[in-house]
Design a protein around this motif. Structure first.
Motif, mmCIF file in Angstrom:
data_model
loop_
_atom_site.group_PDB
_atom_site.id
_atom_site.type_symbol
_atom_site.label_atom_id
_atom_site.label_comp_id
_atom_site.label_asym_id
_atom_site.label_seq_id
_atom_site.Cartn_x
_atom_site.Cartn_y
_atom_site.Cartn_z
ATOM 1 N N LEU A 165 0.853 -1.285 -0.115
ATOM 2 C CA LEU A 165 0.007 -0.007 -0.022
ATOM 3 C C LEU A 165 0.850 1.482 -0.103
ATOM 4 O O LEU A 165 0.574 2.249 -0.833
ATOM 5 N N SER A 184 1.063 4.095 -2.729
ATOM 6 C CA SER A 184 0.683 5.328 -2.744
ATOM 7 C C SER A 184 1.865 6.395 -3.138
ATOM 8 O O SER A 184 1.434 7.335 -3.928
ATOM 9 N N ALA A 235 1.395 9.067 -6.207
ATOM 10 C CA ALA A 235 1.208 10.501 -5.803
ATOM 11 C C ALA A 235 2.337 11.016 -6.806
ATOM 12 O O ALA A 235 2.075 12.286 -7.244
ATOM 13 N N THR A 265 -2.887 6.710 4.624
ATOM 14 C CA THR A 265 -2.327 6.699 3.417
ATOM 15 C C THR A 265 -3.264 5.934 2.272
ATOM 16 O O THR A 265 -3.305 6.472 1.338
ATOM 17 N N ALA A 266 -3.500 4.789 2.561
ATOM 18 C CA ALA A 266 -4.268 3.952 1.737
ATOM 19 C C ALA A 266 -5.661 4.621 0.962
ATOM 20 O O ALA A 266 -5.970 4.806 -0.034
ATOM 21 N N THR A 269 -4.713 7.599 -1.160
ATOM 22 C CA THR A 269 -4.104 7.175 -2.320
ATOM 23 C C THR A 269 -4.848 7.671 -3.697
ATOM 24 O O THR A 269 -4.205 8.173 -4.603
ATOM 25 N N GLY A 281 -1.631 10.444 -1.087
ATOM 26 C CA GLY A 281 -1.067 9.398 -0.094
ATOM 27 C C GLY A 281 0.176 9.744 0.793
ATOM 28 O O GLY A 281 0.130 9.700 1.900
#
Lengths: 239, 196
Positions: A60, A64, A68, B33-34, B37, B42
């Motif tokens: 995860l 992310s 991003a 964060t997940a 995202t 995130g």
């Protein structure tokens, strides 16, 4: 296999690889590090469940960072301003994608390096190795070992205190501070008793000690360290 | 001011407890964060919890008040986190060393004599800024773009002031009031700590 590598050498090599990797981020060599660690862990028969428990949040986090940087990073802004205007925007986005892939995979490389140490090292052997190879003072080393071995006891104490609060009719949620504080009060008590217990058993702060575990550095340890650091250096030099 | 066995055990056990708490918040941060995202936000998912990650250094330094003990506490908390399975890997240990040093800097500058909300908050702001600069270089945050960086710095400083600056001081004062920190400098009664 990895379990026989000297813990101090293992830690220093892995730490060096993690530091070196921070200076460059080619996707290819980060992948090599991940595979190198994975193969070594599989040969050392690590617990696959432990591996997966760490892998899921790592995935995860890597995703992310990837999204991003890919969507919001420096390049994308200019790309959007010149939207649809051919070559400039496209090359900008392309470098953004490879940056994102490199940084995302590096996250993975860090996770695997950490697991390679954590899942293949015995805590007692690690502490003995710190005392024998790095000359860490025994009062530190045994202090760390005592704290590490006290953790399950602290966890049990905490759940008992939560139960005690519930019996008395308090509403206890995972974020309740009261039981956590009570557990901390007891823990601080223990640290004092522990110091007293160690001293009354004849633990000397400065005395010479002998060790029942004799940790040695073998040629194989250097082979591992050299291989891992070589991979990290290749990544930075973008071979 | 040599460290006694009692100081060391209190420091290592606090570090171990904070190590577990840190790892818990790593997972909480991971979940946030997940959630952020898909929107592309995130990387700031961890920022609201960053203050928690600095608590060991300020807490231990504030309780024991001997030079260097906060640095080692933060280092050990990071080490224990790695041993328990932090997916940020061994680099966390270097983070711990740097964060511990940044936390102790205001105490060092006041010659380990001033212990109040002012110095603990200074310690929090110092560590938030230093750790962001480190992440900026180490984790390539410069690729994130200006808006995200500004947001990240501000949230991290606020979080550090709340958890590290105010939180760890309140915690230590409460434990002291409960009477379990006798014999440490925080209780103000132990002369022997200054004699050595």
């Amino acid at each position: 296999m990895m379990r026989k590598i000297n813990p101090t050498v293992k830690l220093l090599a892995i730490l060096a690889a993690a530091v070196i990797t921070a200076f460059g981020f080619t996707a290819k060599w980060n992948l090599v590090i991940v595979l190198f660690c994975l193969v070594l862990m599989l040969f050392s028969k690590v617990n696959i469940r432990h591996l997966l428990v760490v892998m899921i949040p790592a995935t995860l986090a890597a995703l992310s960072l990837f999204f991003a940087i890919w969507l919001n990073g420096k390049g994308a802004g200019t790309g959007a301003a010149y939207s649809g205007s051919g070559f400039y925007a496209q090359t900008n986005n392309a470098s953004n994608l490879s940056d994102a892939l490199g940084v995302g995979l590096r996250m993975y490389a860090y996770a695997f390096l950490g697991m390679l140490f954590a899942l293949t090292t015995d805590s007692s052997e690690f502490i003995y190795s710190l005392m024998q190879q790095l000359k860490v003072k025994p009062k530190f080393a045994y202090g760390v070992l005592a704290a590490f071995h006290l953790l399950p006891v602290i966890r049990r104490e905490y759940s008992q205190i939560r139960l005690a609060y519930r019996v008395r009719g308090y509403r206890v949620t995972p974020l309740s501070l009261r039981p956590a504080f009570s557990a901390l009060v007891n823990t601080m008590h223990w640290s004092e008793s522990l110091a007293m217990a160690m001293e009354s058993k004849g633990f000397e702060e400065e005395g010479e000690r002998t060790f029942y575990l004799d940790m040695k550095v073998r040629p194989m340890d250097f082979v591992f360290a050299a291989a891992l650091i070589a991979i990290a250096v290749c990544g930075v030099l973008r071979v | 001011m040599q460290w006694k066995l009692k100081d060391i055990l209190t420091m290592t056990i606090s570090a171990a407890v904070f190590g577990v708490i840190y790892l818990g918040f790593v997972y909480v941060g991971g979940a946030v964060t997940a959630a952020l995202t898909p929107a592309g936000y995130g990387p700031i998912g961890y920022e609201p919890f960053y203050g928690v990650f600095f608590m060991a250094a300020t807490f231990v330094a504030y309780v024991i008040r001997k030079p260097g003990i906060g640095i080692i506490a933060e280092l050990l908390a990071a080490l224990i986190e790695v041993l328990l399975g932090n997916y940020f890997g061994p680099g966390v240990i270097i983070n711990g060393l740097l964060q511990g040093a940044a936390c102790e800097l205001p105490f060092f500058l006041t010659h380990y004599k001033k212990w109040n909300l002012g110095t603990t908050v200074a310690s929090a702001v110092c560590v938030a800024v230093v750790s962001y600069v480190y992440d900026f270089v180490h984790d390539s945050y410069f690729l994130l773009g200006g808006k995200m960086i500004a947001l990240g710095v501000i949230i991290r400083i606020i979080s550090a002031v709340i958890f590290t600056g105010i939180g760890s001081k309140l915690l230590a004062d409460a434990l002291n009031k409960a009477g379990v920190l006798k014999g440490f400098a925080i209780s103000g009664k132990s002369k022997d700590l200054y004699e050595e």
